[in-house]
Write an enzyme that holds these catalytic residues in place. Sequence first.
Site, PDB file in Angstrom:
ATOM      1  N   CYS A   1       0.912  -1.253  -0.007  1.00  0.00           N
ATOM      2  CA  CYS A   1      -0.139  -0.021   0.131  1.00  0.00           C
ATOM      3  C   CYS A   1       0.991   1.274  -0.072  1.00  0.00           C
ATOM      4  O   CYS A   1       0.221   2.249  -0.358  1.00  0.00           O
ATOM      5  CB  CYS A   1      -0.999  -0.184   1.278  1.00  0.00           C
ATOM      6  SG  CYS A   1      -1.919  -1.495   1.217  1.00  0.00           S
TER       7      CYS A   1
ATOM      8  N   HIS B   1      -3.184   7.182   2.983  1.00  0.00           N
ATOM      9  CA  HIS B   1      -3.427   5.913   2.539  1.00  0.00           C
ATOM     10  C   HIS B   1      -4.937   5.643   2.972  1.00  0.00           C
ATOM     11  O   HIS B   1      -5.254   5.773   4.342  1.00  0.00           O
ATOM     12  CB  HIS B   1      -2.505   4.919   2.958  1.00  0.00           C
ATOM     13  CG  HIS B   1      -2.943   3.289   2.589  1.00  0.00           C
ATOM     14  ND1 HIS B   1      -3.807   3.050   1.418  1.00  0.00           N
ATOM     15  CD2 HIS B   1      -2.988   2.281   3.271  1.00  0.00           C
ATOM     16  CE1 HIS B   1      -3.857   1.868   1.626  1.00  0.00           C
ATOM     17  NE2 HIS B   1      -3.643   1.180   2.582  1.00  0.00           N
TER      18      HIS B   1
ATOM     19  N   ASN C   1     -10.007  -0.305   0.425  1.00  0.00           N
ATOM     20  CA  ASN C   1      -8.543  -0.114   0.566  1.00  0.00           C
ATOM     21  C   ASN C   1      -8.329  -0.630  -0.814  1.00  0.00           C
ATOM     22  O   ASN C   1      -8.181  -1.762  -0.943  1.00  0.00           O
ATOM     23  CB  ASN C   1      -8.003  -0.865   1.698  1.00  0.00           C
ATOM     24  CG  ASN C   1      -6.393  -0.915   1.736  1.00  0.00           C
ATOM     25  OD1 ASN C   1      -5.671  -0.407   0.696  1.00  0.00           O
ATOM     26  ND2 ASN C   1      -5.868  -1.275   2.717  1.00  0.00           N
TER      27      ASN C   1
HETATM   28  O1  UT7 Z   1      -2.880  -1.532   4.088  1.00  0.00           O
HETATM   29  C1  UT7 Z   1      -3.091  -2.169   5.255  1.00  0.00           C
HETATM   30  C2  UT7 Z   1      -4.135  -3.217   5.205  1.00  0.00           C
HETATM   31  N1  UT7 Z   1      -4.551  -3.394   6.657  1.00  0.00           N
HETATM   32  C3  UT7 Z   1      -5.098  -2.845   7.598  1.00  0.00           C
HETATM   33  O2  UT7 Z   1      -5.385  -1.602   7.240  1.00  0.00           O
HETATM   34  C4  UT7 Z   1      -5.613  -3.120   8.668  1.00  0.00           C
HETATM   35  C5  UT7 Z   1      -5.748  -2.420   9.782  1.00  0.00           C
HETATM   36  N2  UT7 Z   1      -6.698  -3.062  10.876  1.00  0.00           N
HETATM   37  C6  UT7 Z   1      -8.024  -2.688  10.738  1.00  0.00           C
HETATM   38  O3  UT7 Z   1      -8.420  -1.848   9.875  1.00  0.00           O
HETATM   39  C7  UT7 Z   1      -8.744  -3.117  11.871  1.00  0.00           C
HETATM   40  O4  UT7 Z   1      -8.243  -3.750  12.953  1.00  0.00           O
HETATM   41  C8  UT7 Z   1     -10.052  -4.232  11.196  1.00  0.00           C
HETATM   42  C9  UT7 Z   1     -11.226  -3.364  10.769  1.00  0.00           C
HETATM   43  C10 UT7 Z   1      -9.215  -5.431  10.432  1.00  0.00           C
HETATM   44  C11 UT7 Z   1     -10.519  -4.969  12.433  1.00  0.00           C
HETATM   45  O5  UT7 Z   1     -11.111  -3.928  13.399  1.00  0.00           O
HETATM   46  P1  UT7 Z   1     -10.926  -4.080  14.830  1.00  0.00           P
HETATM   47  O6  UT7 Z   1     -11.555  -3.036  15.521  1.00  0.00           O
HETATM   48  O7  UT7 Z   1      -9.558  -4.043  15.291  1.00  0.00           O
HETATM   49  O8  UT7 Z   1     -11.619  -5.403  15.091  1.00  0.00           O
HETATM   50  P2  UT7 Z   1     -11.072  -6.617  15.740  1.00  0.00           P
HETATM   51  O9  UT7 Z   1     -10.193  -7.471  15.041  1.00  0.00           O
HETATM   52  O10 UT7 Z   1     -10.860  -6.327  17.380  1.00  0.00           O
HETATM   53  O11 UT7 Z   1     -12.256  -7.565  16.001  1.00  0.00           O
HETATM   54  C12 UT7 Z   1     -13.493  -7.614  16.672  1.00  0.00           C
HETATM   55  C13 UT7 Z   1     -14.413  -8.425  16.442  1.00  0.00           C
HETATM   56  C14 UT7 Z   1     -13.960  -9.814  16.397  1.00  0.00           C
HETATM   57  O12 UT7 Z   1     -14.796 -10.697  16.949  1.00  0.00           O
HETATM   58  P3  UT7 Z   1     -14.568 -10.973  18.827  1.00  0.00           P
HETATM   59  O13 UT7 Z   1     -13.274 -11.966  18.327  1.00  0.00           O
HETATM   60  O14 UT7 Z   1     -14.583  -9.932  19.370  1.00  0.00           O
HETATM   61  O15 UT7 Z   1     -15.626 -11.879  18.884  1.00  0.00           O
HETATM   62  C15 UT7 Z   1     -13.723 -10.199  15.174  1.00  0.00           C
HETATM   63  O16 UT7 Z   1     -13.862 -11.538  14.756  1.00  0.00           O
HETATM   64  O17 UT7 Z   1     -15.275  -8.179  15.132  1.00  0.00           O
HETATM   65  C16 UT7 Z   1     -15.307  -9.845  14.425  1.00  0.00           C
HETATM   66  N3  UT7 Z   1     -15.125  -9.590  13.004  1.00  0.00           N
HETATM   67  C17 UT7 Z   1     -16.066  -9.266  12.240  1.00  0.00           C
HETATM   68  N4  UT7 Z   1     -17.381  -8.989  12.318  1.00  0.00           N
HETATM   69  C18 UT7 Z   1     -18.127  -8.693  11.538  1.00  0.00           C
HETATM   70  C19 UT7 Z   1     -13.977  -9.270  12.318  1.00  0.00           C
HETATM   71  N5  UT7 Z   1     -14.356  -8.800  10.986  1.00  0.00           N
HETATM   72  C20 UT7 Z   1     -15.461  -9.014  10.955  1.00  0.00           C
HETATM   73  C21 UT7 Z   1     -16.567  -8.713  10.056  1.00  0.00           C
HETATM   74  N6  UT7 Z   1     -17.797  -8.718  10.169  1.00  0.00           N
HETATM   75  N7  UT7 Z   1     -16.208  -8.439   8.362  1.00  0.00           N
END
Ligand code: UT7
Length: 334
Positions: free
Chosen positions: A116, A256, A286
């Site tokens: 990215c 980004h 993204n």
């Molecule tokens: O260019 C580089 C590319 N990568 C990035 O930019 C990633 C950077 N990170 C992020 O953008 C965020 O960390 C995410 C959007 C990926 C995730 O957000 P978060 O607030 O950090 O959520 P989390 O990983 O803490 O997950 C919270 C919950 C989890 O459930 P439990 O374990 O709390 O029960 C996940 O399983 O949300 C769940 N979850 C979803 N639920 C519904 C993860 N993906 C999804 C989904 N829909 N698509």
Amino acid sequence: MNSSRYAAIVGWGMALPRRLVTNDELAERIETSDEWIRSRTGILQRYVAGPDEPTSVLAAAAGRAALAQAGLGPEAVDTLIVATCTPDRPFPATACAVQQQLGMGRTAAFDLVAACSGFVYGLSVGTSLVRSGVSHVLLLIAADVFTHLIDWDDRNTCVLFGDGAGAVVLRADEAPFGALASNMGAWGGGETLMAVDAGGTLLPITPELLTQRRQYVYMNGREIFKHAVRGMCESAEQAVVEAGVSFDAIRLVVPHQANVRIIEAVAKRLGLPMERVFVNLDRYGNTSAASVPIALYEAAEQGRIVAGDLVLLTAFGGGLTWGSSVVRWGHGHG
Ligand code: UT7
């Protein structure tokens, strides 16, 4: 570096695949919801490339648009860089396919892989080539079909990405336009925070690996989030200092577009109001390397930046990689 030779941005373009995919459409297939995706990422929809839209086709469309905007033909370009981590083929460079599609003759053409951060890396490299006198007119395209690496059953990743391409034309200029200060950084210790394991020389594809779905991207979202905020803030601060300006002088930050919460955290840490930060990930998700040049294109088309303005570009990505650039928009005489 020749202090009286700069690399002004004289043209800009973008391209998207045809197919639009909404959050609701994803929610029909996997355990997610429009509400979750909106509130956790800010993304409402994304564009997904079809079989007739490989990276080179999107890249060529964006490059063609940038050249038209600059009023230049393909024969004017002496160097072509394609920043991508989703090449048409493992070998040779996608830039060669793009050169052919654009009818550029025998222009130097190479790919740059920085995930990215590809566009800000490319702007750094391209600007150096122009300022050192190696290139006079350089076409920098950043294009990714990142959805090619997506496991559509993995809700941790599939809701985040979209496909697209953005391009700029850099031309030698005697006046101080274009990137005035740029930096690039990387931390290989974070290589497996976000990666595709199978398909390279480390793990050539086997039927077993395909069954294990190892040809797709995996990601530690929370860790990447933290590194992203830190990487972008530190490199943005460094670029602003090296450009000899202050944040007050920056008209617009074009970051980004990965997650609106990351962008808000960066703005907060830099002490910048969100009105001075460009966001369009709601419509595109993204788009990997393409995200900064697509945002830059839209900022220019919407009149959010005009000739003479200072723009701060900042990005991070897999690798981990990051980089920033302070750009003076507009140009003098080539
Ligand atoms: O260019 C580089 C590319 N990568 C990035 O930019 C990633 C950077 N990170 C992020 O953008 C965020 O960390 C995410 C959007 C990926 C995730 O957000 P978060 O607030 O950090 O959520 P989390 O990983 O803490 O997950 C919270 C919950 C989890 O459930 P439990 O374990 O709390 O029960 C996940 O399983 O949300 C769940 N979850 C979803 N639920 C519904 C993860 N993906 C999804 C989904 N829909 N698509």
